[in-house]
Design an enzyme around this catalytic site. Structure first.
Site, PDB file in Angstrom:
ATOM      1  N   ASP A   4      40.450  44.387  39.258  1.00 27.93           N
ATOM      2  CA  ASP A   4      39.969  45.372  40.216  1.00 27.93           C
ATOM      3  C   ASP A   4      40.819  46.639  40.246  1.00 27.93           C
ATOM      4  O   ASP A   4      40.547  47.549  41.026  1.00 27.93           O
ATOM      5  CB  ASP A   4      39.870  44.770  41.614  1.00 27.93           C
ATOM      6  CG  ASP A   4      41.131  44.042  42.047  1.00 27.93           C
ATOM      7  OD1 ASP A   4      42.089  43.979  41.253  1.00 27.93           O
ATOM      8  OD2 ASP A   4      41.149  43.535  43.180  1.00 27.93           O
TER       9      ASP A   4
ATOM     10  N   HIS B  77      45.406  44.353  44.458  1.00 32.56           N
ATOM     11  CA  HIS B  77      45.924  43.923  45.752  1.00 32.56           C
ATOM     12  C   HIS B  77      47.138  43.022  45.550  1.00 32.56           C
ATOM     13  O   HIS B  77      47.204  42.250  44.603  1.00 32.56           O
ATOM     14  CB  HIS B  77      44.848  43.167  46.538  1.00 32.56           C
ATOM     15  CG  HIS B  77      43.582  43.940  46.727  1.00 32.56           C
ATOM     16  ND1 HIS B  77      42.567  43.945  45.797  1.00 32.56           N
ATOM     17  CD2 HIS B  77      43.169  44.745  47.738  1.00 32.56           C
ATOM     18  CE1 HIS B  77      41.579  44.716  46.228  1.00 32.56           C
ATOM     19  NE2 HIS B  77      41.919  45.219  47.394  1.00 32.56           N
TER      20      HIS B  77
ATOM     21  N   ASP C 117      46.898  42.527  39.845  1.00 27.17           N
ATOM     22  CA  ASP C 117      45.729  42.806  40.669  1.00 27.17           C
ATOM     23  C   ASP C 117      45.924  44.126  41.417  1.00 27.17           C
ATOM     24  O   ASP C 117      47.052  44.576  41.614  1.00 27.17           O
ATOM     25  CB  ASP C 117      45.567  41.664  41.680  1.00 27.17           C
ATOM     26  CG  ASP C 117      44.196  41.606  42.320  1.00 27.17           C
ATOM     27  OD1 ASP C 117      43.962  42.405  43.243  1.00 27.17           O
ATOM     28  OD2 ASP C 117      43.374  40.774  41.918  1.00 27.17           O
TER      29      ASP C 117
ATOM     30  N   HIS D 239      45.935  35.346  47.349  1.00 26.24           N
ATOM     31  CA  HIS D 239      46.109  35.668  48.770  1.00 26.24           C
ATOM     32  C   HIS D 239      46.316  34.423  49.630  1.00 26.24           C
ATOM     33  O   HIS D 239      46.717  34.541  50.784  1.00 26.24           O
ATOM     34  CB  HIS D 239      44.900  36.439  49.294  1.00 26.24           C
ATOM     35  CG  HIS D 239      44.747  37.809  48.710  1.00 26.24           C
ATOM     36  ND1 HIS D 239      45.775  38.722  48.680  1.00 26.24           N
ATOM     37  CD2 HIS D 239      43.678  38.422  48.124  1.00 26.24           C
ATOM     38  CE1 HIS D 239      45.359  39.836  48.110  1.00 26.24           C
ATOM     39  NE2 HIS D 239      44.096  39.670  47.754  1.00 26.24           N
TER      40      HIS D 239
END
Length: 242
Positions: free
Chosen positions: A214, A132, A130, A93
């Site tokens: 995740d 995200h 991921d 990120h």
């Protein structure tokens, strides 16, 4: 788990501290200094709703980046065929000048730049599975025709980027957004049909994996339904065979 006999063959290394000059290949010096100055001697400093600094955060972040750099060194020098780097903070990120989503420095991006500049890698790919989207990795390489960024991720979900239409300046970004409730079949199709053919055409010298677990069905913050077997199936050693 790592003490189990099936892992006794692993060569294990501690993450060294990354040289700031290598980190600066992805993040400007002003940004590095800003993060370093923000680290408190005691207590916590909140950079945003998710990203918090403690006294050890800068050191931990340099160790995380150093682990990624060491992995590149071992592979590009022929000492290892592959490496798994178990590190925190994560990195995908972190944009070039913005910390977010628990991430300070973009470890995957730093690894890619190191492979390019130290070893002359002509084409490098990042595969990110991921839950995200790796907005930072995408932003850093958006205009780099020598780097392909590929991602599966849940949408809508933080950070809100990763639409199919986000393709990079040189069509070097491949986003495959998944929906809440998607599981093994959809995830495997995303890799097999949308990502792996593009990777094979790109023919990278090195593949960097942003491995986010995740997307597992038991993760409390996401809604994908992957299993341990799916993460094993996504092993990059098999990419050429599929």
């Amino acid at each position: 788990m790592l003490e189990h006999e099936k892992f006794t063959f692993l060569v294990r290394e501690q993450c060294p501290r990354a040289e700031l000059e290598i980190v600066a290949q992805c993040h400007p010096w002003e940004y590095i200094d800003r993060i370093r100055r923000a680290v408190p001697q005691i207590g916590l400093v909140q950079l945003d709703d998710d990203t918090v600094l403690s006294a050890g955060s800068f050191e931990a972040s340099l160790r995380a980046a150093g682990g990624a750099i060491l992995a590149v060194d071992e592979i590009m020098s022929g000492k290892a065929k592959n490496a798994f780097v178990a590190i925190r903070p994560a990195g995908h990120h972190a944009e070039s000048t913005t910390a977010m989503g628990f991430c300070l420095f973009n470890n995957a991006a730093i690894a890619v730049r190191h492979a390019q500049r130290r070893y002359g890698a002509e084409r490098v790919a990042i595969v990110d599975f991921d839950a995200h989207h790796g907005n930072g990795s995408q932003q850093i390489f958006w205009s780099d025709r020598a780097v392909m960024y590929c991602s599966t991720h849940e949408m809508p979900l933080f950070p809100g980027t990763g639409e199919w239409s986000e393709c990079g300046e040189y069509n070097n970004v491949v986003n495959v957004p998944l929906r809440a409730g998607d599981g093994s079949e959809t995830f495997r199709e995303a890799l097999d049909i949308a990502i792996l053919p593009r990777l094979q055409d790109f023919s990278p010298d090195l593949i960097v994996i942003s491995a986010g677990f995740d997307a597992h069905r038991l993760d409390p913050l996401a809604n994908l339904k992957l299993s341990e077997a799916d993460f094993g199936w996504a092993n990059p050693q098999d990419y050429g065979d599929r």
